[in-house]
Design a protein around this motif. Structure first.
Motif, PDB file in Angstrom:
ATOM      1  N   TYR A   1      12.563  -8.793  -2.555  1.00 52.34           N
ATOM      2  CA  TYR A   1      12.889 -10.203  -2.792  1.00 52.34           C
ATOM      3  C   TYR A   1      11.805 -11.178  -2.336  1.00 52.34           C
ATOM      4  CZ  TYR A   1      17.415  -7.920  -3.308  1.00 52.34           C
ATOM      5  OH  TYR A   1      18.420  -7.074  -3.682  1.00 52.34           O
TER       6      TYR A   1
ATOM      7  N   ASP B   1      14.387 -12.037   4.904  1.00 46.83           N
ATOM      8  CA  ASP B   1      15.801 -12.397   4.938  1.00 46.83           C
ATOM      9  C   ASP B   1      16.427 -11.937   6.256  1.00 46.83           C
ATOM     10  OD1 ASP B   1      18.581 -12.579   4.598  1.00 46.83           O
ATOM     11  OD2 ASP B   1      18.450 -12.207   2.452  1.00 46.83           O
TER      12      ASP B   1
ATOM     13  N   VAL C   1      20.300  -2.564   1.996  1.00 43.70           N
ATOM     14  CA  VAL C   1      19.714  -3.453   0.984  1.00 43.70           C
ATOM     15  C   VAL C   1      20.174  -3.055  -0.412  1.00 43.70           C
ATOM     16  CG1 VAL C   1      17.562  -4.321  -0.012  1.00 43.70           C
ATOM     17  CG2 VAL C   1      17.724  -3.904   2.461  1.00 43.70           C
TER      18      VAL C   1
ATOM     19  N   SER D   1      13.884  -5.215   1.945  1.00 42.48           N
ATOM     20  CA  SER D   1      14.322  -6.479   1.341  1.00 42.48           C
ATOM     21  C   SER D   1      13.140  -7.406   1.080  1.00 42.48           C
ATOM     22  CB  SER D   1      15.357  -7.168   2.231  1.00 42.48           C
ATOM     23  OG  SER D   1      14.804  -7.561   3.467  1.00 42.48           O
ATOM     24  N   THR D   2      12.142  -7.359   1.961  1.00 42.99           N
ATOM     25  CA  THR D   2      10.948  -8.184   1.752  1.00 42.99           C
ATOM     26  C   THR D   2      10.178  -7.723   0.525  1.00 42.99           C
ATOM     27  OG1 THR D   2      10.765  -8.613   4.132  1.00 42.99           O
ATOM     28  CG2 THR D   2       8.810  -9.013   2.794  1.00 42.99           C
TER      29      THR D   2
ATOM     30  N   ALA E   1      24.388 -17.009  -4.221  1.00 43.21           N
ATOM     31  CA  ALA E   1      24.505 -16.988  -2.756  1.00 43.21           C
ATOM     32  C   ALA E   1      25.407 -18.124  -2.286  1.00 43.21           C
ATOM     33  CB  ALA E   1      23.126 -17.123  -2.118  1.00 43.21           C
TER      34      ALA E   1
ATOM     35  N   PRO F   1      25.847 -19.625   1.199  1.00 43.20           N
ATOM     36  CA  PRO F   1      25.303 -19.501   2.564  1.00 43.20           C
ATOM     37  C   PRO F   1      26.367 -19.686   3.639  1.00 43.20           C
ATOM     38  CG  PRO F   1      23.961 -20.957   1.201  1.00 43.20           C
ATOM     39  CD  PRO F   1      25.230 -20.725   0.451  1.00 43.20           C
TER      40      PRO F   1
ATOM     41  N   THR G   1      19.537 -12.235   7.281  1.00 46.67           N
ATOM     42  CA  THR G   1      20.847 -11.595   7.148  1.00 46.67           C
ATOM     43  C   THR G   1      20.712 -10.124   6.759  1.00 46.67           C
ATOM     44  OG1 THR G   1      21.102 -12.331   4.841  1.00 46.67           O
ATOM     45  CG2 THR G   1      21.969 -13.762   6.552  1.00 46.67           C
ATOM     46  N   MET G   2      19.737  -9.785   5.945  1.00 44.91           N
ATOM     47  CA  MET G   2      19.477  -8.378   5.626  1.00 44.91           C
ATOM     48  C   MET G   2      19.012  -7.633   6.870  1.00 44.91           C
ATOM     49  SD  MET G   2      20.057  -7.329   2.508  1.00 44.91           S
ATOM     50  CE  MET G   2      20.164  -7.860   0.791  1.00 44.91           C
TER      51      MET G   2
ATOM     52  N   ASN H   1      10.884 -12.290   0.492  1.00 48.07           N
ATOM     53  CA  ASN H   1      11.157 -13.219   1.591  1.00 48.07           C
ATOM     54  C   ASN H   1      11.741 -12.447   2.773  1.00 48.07           C
ATOM     55  OD1 ASN H   1      13.690 -12.848   0.158  1.00 48.07           O
ATOM     56  ND2 ASN H   1      14.522 -14.421   1.492  1.00 48.07           N
TER      57      ASN H   1
END
Length: 412
Positions: free
Chosen positions: A265, A269, A308, A261-262, A203, A205, A271-272, A267
């Protein structure tokens, strides 16, 4: 037609034009927010160049290339109505465009669309493309490729005669930009530090997630003009339906991306979440006038899941797309175009095939032409900045200034 209705239609179309113009602010905020501080001036310069250059190109020849007035019996592939713009007889009266707007409003509304394709490319190639090379590509792609593709459907060309449907541009705008973005990032390669020696993505950022969030919300607002203006009048029933389906798809896209996405991953996110909203907007754009609210939610939700999965796929292919442009605009654009044959009032197996043919034809044309343009640029003046320029930042090397002169953001 009543003059009051004609005036109301034209006012709505001018407001929609302003909203689409405002989308370029959203694109700029999103792009600089998801990239690093040292490249902010470079990205803003590209975005300002796109809208100014795009509008001038559309005035010079793009509009007449996109709306050439194909004659009966014409193959509907390529035609040209001449250089410059001049309102035809009756262009300022209800006799033009069934009283939906004047000819001048038509030009300006379509001109706002024209630059969007290059803006999509700008995000994907951020932080490592030479500014001069990008400008040359933009001139050719916005000036020639976009209007030629647009003429095939919106200009009454062969795809229109076949029955291919794209209400506001899931393919004709978003995928056109997305194909070029895909080719460009493949030729450019990843940013320094994006992939480890064994090919695993890392990543990088962005420097301002608040700006990126503001950009997405501005884009959502602008989409009311992008899709709502594509009704091409202020028709109360159809315009309000389009605004509802557009918003529901955006909300469902964001929700779908957030949940998926949760789960993947572990978390939340942001940005997703944001890209899911954009994916939903792109996905509904081809059929916003055909869908029920329920169908819009389903289309948006699937687009959010695609976002995603698509971003993960792009990383796995070792392609570096700093803002997720290929996934949002190309993959979700394809999904939205195909959705016209699956949901809504045109849904049928035959329509789905027509949509697929359109996607494949436009994809082949855009990918091949963008590859030719970019390979020529790469082999002559080059596409990518030097390692030193990339590490120190394009703002200093290509523009001689810093976007945040009063403070510094330290980067690893």
């Amino acid at each position: 037609m009543d003059s009051g209705l004609f005036t109301a239609n034209n006012i709505w179309m001018m407001l929609a034009t302003a909203l689409v113009f405002f989308m370029h602010t959203g694109f700029a905020f999103l792009e600089i927010g998801l990239t690093r501080q040292k490249n902010t001036i470079n990205i803003l310069f590209k975005n300002v160049f796109i809208i100014t250059g795009g509008l001038l190109l559309y005035y010079a020849f793009g509009f007449n290339l996109m709306y050439p007035g194909f004659a009966e019996g014409d193959m509907g592939i390529l035609n040209f109505a001449g250089f410059g713009i001049d309102a035809p007889e009756g262009g300022m009266t209800p006799a033009y465009a069934d009283g939906g707007y004047t000819w001048w409003t038509d030009f300006l509304f379509q001109g706002m669309f024209a630059a969007t394709a290059a803006t999509i490319v700008s995000g994907a190639v951020a932080e490592r493309i030479k500014i001069g090379s990008f400008m040359i590509f933009t001139i050719i792609y916005v000036g020639l490729i976009y209007p030629i593709v647009g003429s095939w459907k919106w200009g009454g060309g062969f795809l229109d005669s076949w029955g291919f449907y794209d209400f506001a541009g899931s393919t004709l705008v978003h995928s056109v930009g997305g194909w070029a973005a895909l080719v460009a990032i493949a030729l450019l390669g990843g940013r320094i530090g994006k992939f480890t020696k064994d090919g695993k993505p890392k990543a990088i950022p962005g420097h301002s997630i608040p700006l990126a969030t503001a950009g997405v919300l501005v884009l959502w607002l602008g989409w009311f003009g992008f899709n709502g203006g594509s009704v091409l009048s202020a028709d109360p029933e159809l315009t309000s339906l389009v605004l509802v389906t557009t918003s529901l798809a955006a909300a469902a896209g964001g929700f779908g991306a957030m949940i998926f996405s949760t789960l993947l991953y572990k978390n939340l996110d942001l940005t997703m979440f944001l890209n899911g909203i954009l994916g939903g907007l792109v996905g509904i754009t081809a059929g916003a006038d055909l869908m029920s609210p329920n169908e819009a939610v389903v289309i948006g939700l699937i687009a959010g899941l695609i976002v995603v999965g698509g971003i993960a796929l792009i990383d796995r292919l070792k392609l570096d797309d700093p803002v997720g442009a290929v996934t949002v605009h190309l993959i979700c654009g394809i999904w939205g175009t195909l959705a016209v044959g699956i949901f809504g009032s045109l849904a049928s197996g035959e329509q789905l095939l027509l949509q697929l043919y359109g996607v494949l034809i436009i994809g082949a044309f855009c990918a091949s032409t963008s590859a030719i343009i970019l390979v020529i640029i790469k082999s002559t003046i080059g596409l990518r900045v030097s390692r030193e320029e990339e590490l120190e930042g394009l703002d200093i090397h290509e523009h001689g200034m810093d976007a945040y002169s009063d403070f510094q953001i330290h980067e690893s």
